[in-house]
Design an enzyme around this catalytic site. Structure first.
Site, mmCIF file in Angstrom:
data_model
loop_
_atom_site.group_PDB
_atom_site.id
_atom_site.type_symbol
_atom_site.label_atom_id
_atom_site.label_comp_id
_atom_site.label_asym_id
_atom_site.label_seq_id
_atom_site.Cartn_x
_atom_site.Cartn_y
_atom_site.Cartn_z
ATOM 1 N N GLY A 1 0.832 -1.192 0.000
ATOM 2 C CA GLY A 1 0.000 0.000 0.000
ATOM 3 C C GLY A 1 0.869 1.244 0.000
ATOM 4 O O GLY A 1 2.024 1.196 0.446
ATOM 5 N N GLN B 1 3.422 9.895 0.816
ATOM 6 C CA GLN B 1 4.696 9.174 0.946
ATOM 7 C C GLN B 1 5.629 9.441 -0.240
ATOM 8 O O GLN B 1 6.824 9.167 -0.156
ATOM 9 C CB GLN B 1 4.454 7.671 1.110
ATOM 10 C CG GLN B 1 3.805 7.318 2.442
ATOM 11 C CD GLN B 1 3.591 5.828 2.584
ATOM 12 O OE1 GLN B 1 2.607 5.300 2.100
ATOM 13 N NE2 GLN B 1 4.513 5.140 3.221
ATOM 14 N N CYS C 1 6.187 -0.021 7.444
ATOM 15 C CA CYS C 1 5.837 1.147 6.642
ATOM 16 C C CYS C 1 7.014 1.501 5.737
ATOM 17 O O CYS C 1 8.156 1.522 6.199
ATOM 18 C CB CYS C 1 5.515 2.316 7.578
ATOM 19 S SG CYS C 1 5.048 3.817 6.721
ATOM 20 N N LEU C 2 6.710 1.793 4.476
ATOM 21 C CA LEU C 2 7.784 2.133 3.543
ATOM 22 C C LEU C 2 8.497 3.424 3.953
ATOM 23 O O LEU C 2 9.619 3.662 3.523
ATOM 24 C CB LEU C 2 7.227 2.272 2.119
ATOM 25 C CG LEU C 2 6.674 0.970 1.512
ATOM 26 C CD1 LEU C 2 5.989 1.255 0.183
ATOM 27 C CD2 LEU C 2 7.784 -0.057 1.337
ATOM 28 N N HIS D 1 -4.162 1.942 7.920
ATOM 29 C CA HIS D 1 -2.771 2.424 7.903
ATOM 30 C C HIS D 1 -2.610 3.537 6.856
ATOM 31 O O HIS D 1 -2.012 4.585 7.135
ATOM 32 C CB HIS D 1 -1.856 1.233 7.593
ATOM 33 C CG HIS D 1 -0.397 1.557 7.494
ATOM 34 N ND1 HIS D 1 0.540 1.055 8.374
ATOM 35 C CD2 HIS D 1 0.314 2.319 6.619
ATOM 36 C CE1 HIS D 1 1.741 1.502 8.038
ATOM 37 N NE2 HIS D 1 1.635 2.269 6.974
ATOM 38 N N GLU D 2 -3.167 3.316 5.659
ATOM 39 C CA GLU D 2 -2.998 4.295 4.573
ATOM 40 C C GLU D 2 -3.846 5.544 4.807
ATOM 41 O O GLU D 2 -3.404 6.661 4.518
ATOM 42 C CB GLU D 2 -3.350 3.670 3.224
ATOM 43 C CG GLU D 2 -2.514 2.444 2.835
ATOM 44 C CD GLU D 2 -1.008 2.690 2.893
ATOM 45 O OE1 GLU D 2 -0.570 3.838 2.787
ATOM 46 O OE2 GLU D 2 -0.281 1.693 3.056
ATOM 47 N N HIS E 1 -2.111 7.802 6.965
ATOM 48 C CA HIS E 1 -1.099 8.615 6.259
ATOM 49 C C HIS E 1 -1.722 9.899 5.697
ATOM 50 O O HIS E 1 -1.095 10.956 5.729
ATOM 51 C CB HIS E 1 -0.495 7.834 5.082
ATOM 52 C CG HIS E 1 0.677 6.975 5.446
ATOM 53 N ND1 HIS E 1 1.828 7.484 6.017
ATOM 54 C CD2 HIS E 1 0.906 5.644 5.286
ATOM 55 C CE1 HIS E 1 2.699 6.488 6.195
ATOM 56 N NE2 HIS E 1 2.164 5.366 5.775
#
Ligand SMILES: [Zn+2]
Length: 185
Positions: A46, A51, A94-95, A136-137, A140
Site C-alpha cells: 500500500g 509518501q 511502513c515504507l 494504515h494508509e 497517512h
C-alpha cells in the site's frame, strides 16, 4: 510512469494532513501510475500519495500474494465511515519507516467510502489485511504513522535512530532482518 522517491521519517511532510482530490484528471492518473510503480518497486502492498511528497488524499494498494496475479486498487478521498467493536493485532511495517515492524491493534472491520478512478462513489466493508492496510494508509492521509500507536519509549527510540541516519545521509538505519512483504506501506 516513474518510480518516485519515498519520504522517510523524520521528514516533516509525512505529518501533513493531505487535501481532498477535487478533479480526477490526467495529472491525477499520472500520479496514480507513478504510485503503483513506486509501490511495486519498493516492494510494498500500500502507498499514500504523501509518501511520495504529494499531499493529496490518494491511496494505492495491491494485496495479491507473490504467486497471484496483480490486483491493483485505488482509493481516492478514502474515509472510514464505521469501525467494528472487535479489534485485532497485526505486525505492521511502513515504507516510510524501512525495516521497522511492530504489532499494532486496530478495529478488525471497517467500512470505507471513497471515489474510484472514474469518480464513482463507492463504499466497502473490509476485514483482515484489507482493513488493516486501509486504516494504515488513511492514517497517512491524516499525517498519522503506525508508530503513533506504539509505546512512547519505542517510538522515541525509532525516531532517534532515523534522525541519526538522516543526518548521516543513509536514510535506512535498521538491518534488513525480515521479509520485505511485511511492509504495509
Ligand atoms: Zn505506511
Amino acid at each position: 510512469m516513474a518510480v518516485r522517491d519515498i519520504l522517510i521519517i523524520p521528514d516533516k511532510r509525512l505529518r501533513l494532513k493531505s487535501e481532498p482530490v477535487t478533479a480526477i484528471d490526467k495529472s491525477l492518473r499520472a500520479l496514480v501510475d507513478d504510485m503503483f510503480e513506486t509501490m511495486y518497486a519498493a516492494p510494498g502492498i500500500g502507498l499514500a500519495a504523501i509518501q511520495v511528497g504529494v499531499p493529496q488524499r490518494v491511496v494505492t494498494m495491491d494485496l495479491a500474494k507473490k504467486d497471484e496475479p496483480k490486483a491493483p486498487q485505488v482509493f481516492i478521498n478514502p474515509e472510514v465511515t464505521w469501525k467494528g467493536d472487535e479489534r485485532s493485532v497485526y505486525e505492521e511495517g511502513c515504507l516510510s519507516i524501512p525495516e521497522y515492524y511492530e504489532e499494532v491493534e486496530r478495529p478488525s472491520a471497517v467500512r470505507v467510502k471513497f471515489l474510484d478512478l472514474d469518480g464513482k462513489a463507492r463504499e466497502i466493508e473490509a476485514t483482515g489485511l484489507l482493513a488493516t492496510c486501509l486504516q494504515h494508509e488513511i492514517d497517512h492521509t491524516n499525517g498519522v504513522l503506525f508508530i503513533d500507536y506504539i509505546s512512547k519509549l519505542k517510538r522515541d527510540m525509532v525516531m532517534k535512530k532515523f534522525k541519526k541516519a538522516a543526518k548521516l545521509g543513509t536514510g535506512k538505519p535498521l538491518a534488513e532482518d525480515k521479509e520485505p512483504s511485511h511492509h504495509i506501506g
